[in-house]
Scaffold this motif. Structure first.
Motif, PDB file in Angstrom:
ATOM      1  N   VAL A  75      18.953  -9.357 -31.810  1.00 46.09           N
ATOM      2  CA  VAL A  75      19.441  -8.651 -30.624  1.00 46.09           C
ATOM      3  C   VAL A  75      20.284  -9.643 -29.832  1.00 46.09           C
ATOM      4  CG1 VAL A  75      18.808  -7.395 -28.538  1.00 46.09           C
ATOM      5  CG2 VAL A  75      17.400  -7.171 -30.603  1.00 46.09           C
ATOM      6  N   GLY A  76      21.602  -9.393 -29.800  1.00 43.50           N
ATOM      7  CA  GLY A  76      22.506 -10.350 -29.165  1.00 43.50           C
ATOM      8  C   GLY A  76      22.414 -10.395 -27.660  1.00 43.50           C
ATOM      9  N   HIS A 124      18.170   4.529 -35.586  1.00 45.38           N
ATOM     10  CA  HIS A 124      18.903   5.779 -35.775  1.00 45.38           C
ATOM     11  C   HIS A 124      20.074   6.009 -34.811  1.00 45.38           C
ATOM     12  CE1 HIS A 124      15.773   7.025 -38.582  1.00 45.38           C
ATOM     13  NE2 HIS A 124      14.878   6.647 -37.702  1.00 45.38           N
ATOM     14  N   ASP A 125      20.289   5.124 -33.858  1.00 48.14           N
ATOM     15  CA  ASP A 125      21.317   5.347 -32.836  1.00 48.14           C
ATOM     16  C   ASP A 125      22.318   4.194 -32.860  1.00 48.14           C
ATOM     17  OD1 ASP A 125      22.833   5.679 -30.523  1.00 48.14           O
ATOM     18  OD2 ASP A 125      21.161   6.444 -29.340  1.00 48.14           O
ATOM     19  N   GLY A 126      23.498   4.448 -33.459  1.00 51.71           N
ATOM     20  CA  GLY A 126      24.503   3.407 -33.572  1.00 51.71           C
ATOM     21  C   GLY A 126      25.005   2.899 -32.237  1.00 51.71           C
ATOM     22  N   SER A 127      25.198   3.805 -31.267  1.00 51.32           N
ATOM     23  CA  SER A 127      25.682   3.382 -29.954  1.00 51.32           C
ATOM     24  C   SER A 127      24.646   2.510 -29.240  1.00 51.32           C
ATOM     25  CB  SER A 127      26.022   4.610 -29.101  1.00 51.32           C
ATOM     26  OG  SER A 127      24.877   5.421 -28.883  1.00 51.32           O
ATOM     27  N   TRP A 168      23.158  -3.082 -27.319  1.00 53.94           N
ATOM     28  CA  TRP A 168      22.316  -4.287 -27.268  1.00 53.94           C
ATOM     29  C   TRP A 168      22.749  -5.335 -28.282  1.00 53.94           C
ATOM     30  CZ3 TRP A 168      20.011  -4.523 -22.926  1.00 53.94           C
ATOM     31  CH2 TRP A 168      19.519  -3.358 -22.307  1.00 53.94           C
ATOM     32  N   ARG A 169      23.873  -5.096 -28.959  1.00 55.31           N
ATOM     33  CA  ARG A 169      24.429  -6.046 -29.943  1.00 55.31           C
ATOM     34  C   ARG A 169      23.403  -6.385 -31.011  1.00 55.31           C
ATOM     35  NH1 ARG A 169      25.806 -10.144 -25.597  1.00 55.31           N
ATOM     36  NH2 ARG A 169      25.837 -11.623 -27.332  1.00 55.31           N
ATOM     37  N   VAL A 170      22.874  -5.335 -31.596  1.00 49.00           N
ATOM     38  CA  VAL A 170      21.886  -5.495 -32.662  1.00 49.00           C
ATOM     39  C   VAL A 170      22.599  -5.671 -33.997  1.00 49.00           C
ATOM     40  CG1 VAL A 170      19.994  -4.373 -33.925  1.00 49.00           C
ATOM     41  CG2 VAL A 170      20.166  -4.129 -31.431  1.00 49.00           C
ATOM     42  N   ARG A 171      22.184  -6.642 -34.749  1.00 45.00           N
ATOM     43  CA  ARG A 171      22.743  -6.863 -36.084  1.00 45.00           C
ATOM     44  C   ARG A 171      21.660  -7.436 -36.993  1.00 45.00           C
ATOM     45  NH1 ARG A 171      24.332 -12.391 -36.643  1.00 45.00           N
ATOM     46  NH2 ARG A 171      24.099 -13.548 -34.684  1.00 45.00           N
ATOM     47  N   TYR A 172      21.982  -7.485 -38.282  1.00 42.09           N
ATOM     48  CA  TYR A 172      21.044  -8.015 -39.263  1.00 42.09           C
ATOM     49  C   TYR A 172      21.706  -9.181 -39.988  1.00 42.09           C
ATOM     50  CZ  TYR A 172      18.647  -3.619 -38.403  1.00 42.09           C
ATOM     51  OH  TYR A 172      18.021  -2.561 -37.794  1.00 42.09           O
ATOM     52  N   ARG A 173      20.931 -10.178 -40.297  1.00 42.58           N
ATOM     53  CA  ARG A 173      21.453 -11.340 -41.009  1.00 42.58           C
ATOM     54  C   ARG A 173      20.355 -11.918 -41.907  1.00 42.58           C
ATOM     55  NH1 ARG A 173      21.530 -15.609 -35.883  1.00 42.58           N
ATOM     56  NH2 ARG A 173      19.266 -15.966 -35.803  1.00 42.58           N
TER      57      ARG A 173
END
Length: 358
Positions: free
Chosen positions: A240-241, A257-260, A265-270
């Motif tokens: 969570v950025g 389930h909610d892209g927006s 919250w600048r969520v990404r996976y790495r």
């Protein structure tokens, strides 16, 4: 997924059959079993998955490898589904179903039907599906195998709302939920009052027991597992950025389930950068959980990792989402090209049946 000799130039570690031009035999190579709501029949009566859907992508991958692939929708008319499967006589069924009659808790019944029909199929069987569905029982089973799990207790539908002695904060969720249903920021409770409020809120919407478990602060770790040996893939983590105090600290329904919401919250996976000792622990826990929870062919396991290195099993996901970008852009299972992943699952299941495993 079983590791075999590498195909030249692919780097995937799987030997996969290429499509053959010989169509002498009429028997279907693969029947893809899908939820009836994921497409519709065209004028010729053939079931066509919705454009851009996971079902369409899986179908494309199967047709690139096998000459005879059929699609069978599983709907309320079970007899019609059985009749179509019998007509196709598939060598194997790719089970992509997620529910029956809009009830995800009945997904195991579909696997059970395939068992009764004596059809070979991909993925976890009915016993494993039921074990993993129960978020309390699955933790008890994993703990007995030596996997670290959060302490928890359950509250039945009409049971008095009372904490038997676990330290707050706690996470409150449906015992048999799916896809992070009913999990949001309010799921994290810090007092008896908040616990009562949250349980009553869930009870007002669903007729189901809840599980209240120890909140594990730290990182969300996701581990793909393929094959029946099994092979444990490189772990991913959710990041969570945003540094705002109100930013989410664990996976919720909206994050999934909610892209927006993820963008907000600048969520990404790495890929998770971890010391070798922790990677070994992840592999150990993943293999143990895969075995005792009766998982088959492919799965995804969720863990939490604390700052001091405690690795805690949260839940197992049999037959997980096969959308190409499930966990970030172009990430479904780490290190496996999508065009090889789908037929690889088929060949893994076939090898399992040839070995006599159930």
């Amino acid at each position: 997924m079983v590791r075999t000799k590498r195909n030249a130039g692919t780097g995937t570690g799987y030997n996969l059959p290429m499509a053959r031009s010989n169509t002498k035999h009429k028997r279907c190579d693969v029947a893809m079993l899908v939820d009836a709501e994921t497409g519709e029949r065209n004028m010729s009566g053939r079931f066509v998955p919705d454009r851009g859907s996971t079902e369409e992508r899986v179908l494309e991958s199967l047709r690139a490898r096998y000459p005879r692939v059929g699609v069978v929708p599983f709907g309320p008319d079970i007899a019609a589904t059985m009749s179509e499967l019998k007509r196709l006589k598939p060598r194997i069924v790719f089970n992509l179903t997620e529910w029956f009659d809009s009830d995800r808790k009945l997904d195991h019944a579909i696997a059970g039907l395939l068992e009764m029909m004596k059809l070979r199929y991909t993925g976890t069987g009915p016993v494993g599906m039921q074990l993993c569905r129960d978020k309390a029982l699955s933790k008890q089973i994993a703990a007995a195998a030596g996997v670290d799990v959060p302490r928890c207790f359950t509250l039945e539908r009409d049971e008095r709302i009372e904490n038997p002695g676990l330290l707050f904060p706690l996470i409150v969720k449906p015992q048999f939920g799916d896809g992070s249903d009913e999990i949001g920021k309010a799921s994290l409770v810090r007092t008896e009052r908040e616990l009562r409020t949250r349980v009553r809120s869930i009870r007002s919407r669903i007729d189901e027991a809840v599980v209240c478990e120890e909140y594990i602060p730290g990182r969300d770790i996701f581990v793909g597992v393929l094959g029946n040996q099994p092979r444990v893939l490189a772990p991913l983590e959710m990041v969570v950025g945003s540094r705002k105090a109100s930013a989410p600290t664990f996976v919720t329904y909206r994050i999934k389930h909610d892209g927006s919401y993820r963008t907000k919250w600048r969520v990404r996976y790495r890929r998770a950068v971890l010391p070798k000792s922790l990677l070994r622990k992840i592999a150990e826990f993943s293999r143990k959980a895969f075995r005792v929870l009766k998982l088959r062919d492919y799965a995804r396991l969720d863990f939490r990792l604390t700052d001091d290195g405690r690795l805690v099993f949260i839940e197992a996901n049999p037959n997980p989402d096969l959308t190409p970008h499930t966990l970030g852009r172009n990430v479904c299972f780490v290190g496996i090209e999508y065009r090889n992943l789908i037929p690889g699952i088929v060949e893994t299941a076939r090898k399992r049946y040839r070995s006599g495993a159930k």
